[in-house]
Design a protein around this motif. Sequence first.
Motif, PDB file in Angstrom:
ATOM      1  N   GLU A 208      -7.735   0.432   5.561  1.00 35.84           N
ATOM      2  CA  GLU A 208      -7.156  -0.796   6.118  1.00 35.84           C
ATOM      3  C   GLU A 208      -5.898  -1.231   5.368  1.00 35.84           C
ATOM      4  O   GLU A 208      -4.997  -1.836   5.951  1.00 35.84           O
ATOM      5  CB  GLU A 208      -8.172  -1.936   6.059  1.00 35.84           C
ATOM      6  CG  GLU A 208      -9.373  -1.760   6.980  1.00 35.84           C
ATOM      7  CD  GLU A 208     -10.392  -2.866   6.783  1.00 35.84           C
ATOM      8  OE1 GLU A 208     -10.548  -3.687   7.717  1.00 35.84           O
ATOM      9  OE2 GLU A 208     -11.011  -2.912   5.689  1.00 35.84           O
ATOM     10  N   LEU A 209      -5.822  -0.926   4.082  1.00 37.77           N
ATOM     11  CA  LEU A 209      -4.746  -1.478   3.262  1.00 37.77           C
ATOM     12  C   LEU A 209      -3.574  -0.543   3.001  1.00 37.77           C
ATOM     13  O   LEU A 209      -2.465  -1.025   2.751  1.00 37.77           O
ATOM     14  CB  LEU A 209      -5.303  -1.944   1.917  1.00 37.77           C
ATOM     15  CG  LEU A 209      -6.230  -3.164   1.973  1.00 37.77           C
ATOM     16  CD1 LEU A 209      -6.701  -3.529   0.579  1.00 37.77           C
ATOM     17  CD2 LEU A 209      -5.509  -4.350   2.613  1.00 37.77           C
ATOM     18  N   VAL A 210      -3.789   0.757   3.027  1.00 36.67           N
ATOM     19  CA  VAL A 210      -2.684   1.670   2.749  1.00 36.67           C
ATOM     20  C   VAL A 210      -1.578   1.478   3.770  1.00 36.67           C
ATOM     21  O   VAL A 210      -1.800   1.518   4.981  1.00 36.67           O
ATOM     22  CB  VAL A 210      -3.176   3.139   2.752  1.00 36.67           C
ATOM     23  CG1 VAL A 210      -1.987   4.096   2.733  1.00 36.67           C
ATOM     24  CG2 VAL A 210      -4.061   3.396   1.545  1.00 36.67           C
ATOM     25  N   GLY A 211      -0.372   1.207   3.264  1.00 41.32           N
ATOM     26  CA  GLY A 211       0.791   0.965   4.128  1.00 41.32           C
ATOM     27  C   GLY A 211       1.060  -0.500   4.390  1.00 41.32           C
ATOM     28  O   GLY A 211       2.131  -0.860   4.902  1.00 41.32           O
ATOM     29  N   ALA A 212       0.093  -1.347   4.019  1.00 43.33           N
ATOM     30  CA  ALA A 212       0.274  -2.797   4.237  1.00 43.33           C
ATOM     31  C   ALA A 212       0.963  -3.422   3.025  1.00 43.33           C
ATOM     32  O   ALA A 212       0.977  -2.887   1.933  1.00 43.33           O
ATOM     33  CB  ALA A 212      -1.084  -3.448   4.477  1.00 43.33           C
TER      34      ALA A 212
END
Length: 220
Positions: A208-212
């Motif tokens: 969910e968090l990678v790239g955010a």
Amino acid sequence: IYAQIIHVPQIGSDGRAVGFYSLVTDISQIRHSQKALSASEALYHSLVDQLPMCLIQKDLDSRFTFVNRQFCEFTGLESANVIGKLDADLFPSELAAKYREDDLKVQRTGDVLETVERNVVEGEEVVRWVQILKSPVRDTDQQIIGTQVLFWDVTAKHAAEEALKEGTALKRAIFDSALDCIAIVDQDGLIIDLNRSAERVFGYSRRELVGASIDDTLFP
């Protein structure tokens, strides 16, 4: 000029030979073609014997029809003890079965097969890894009549790649087992990675968090 001469007896009325006829056929062109073919084959063998790579040719039954000098040096086998043999005569059964399967695939599709294979010679304990290029052999009518195998030793390269994988896996294990929350971000504040402690504390999965943006997600 080369000629083929066939003597045919001339039979008399009493059934006995009284002479003979001679049938003469000019075969100069055939002999010249045979000489040219022999010279071409000799040149080919001379060239491939100088290759720093191993070269094999097999027929449709996967019997060895030619091996170059480098192959003999690599395997420790004599050419005379290889020609006419099958992979099953030289290698462990599991490997021989794979080699045969790959031969059939190349013969069936006509495509070049490129892979890295584990290589073991029967009776030896040394394991080597080789880069393989396997291609079909065609006759003058473009019909597939066998396979040609070109391969070279990549054991050192394979060992280095395996060591790199093991090192990467070890680093990942240490990263994920750390009790502290760890998040890796790039210069723009986008999350590249985070460990399991961070997932538990912040309630988000890595996916969910990678790239955010770290500011928009973890510290809004």
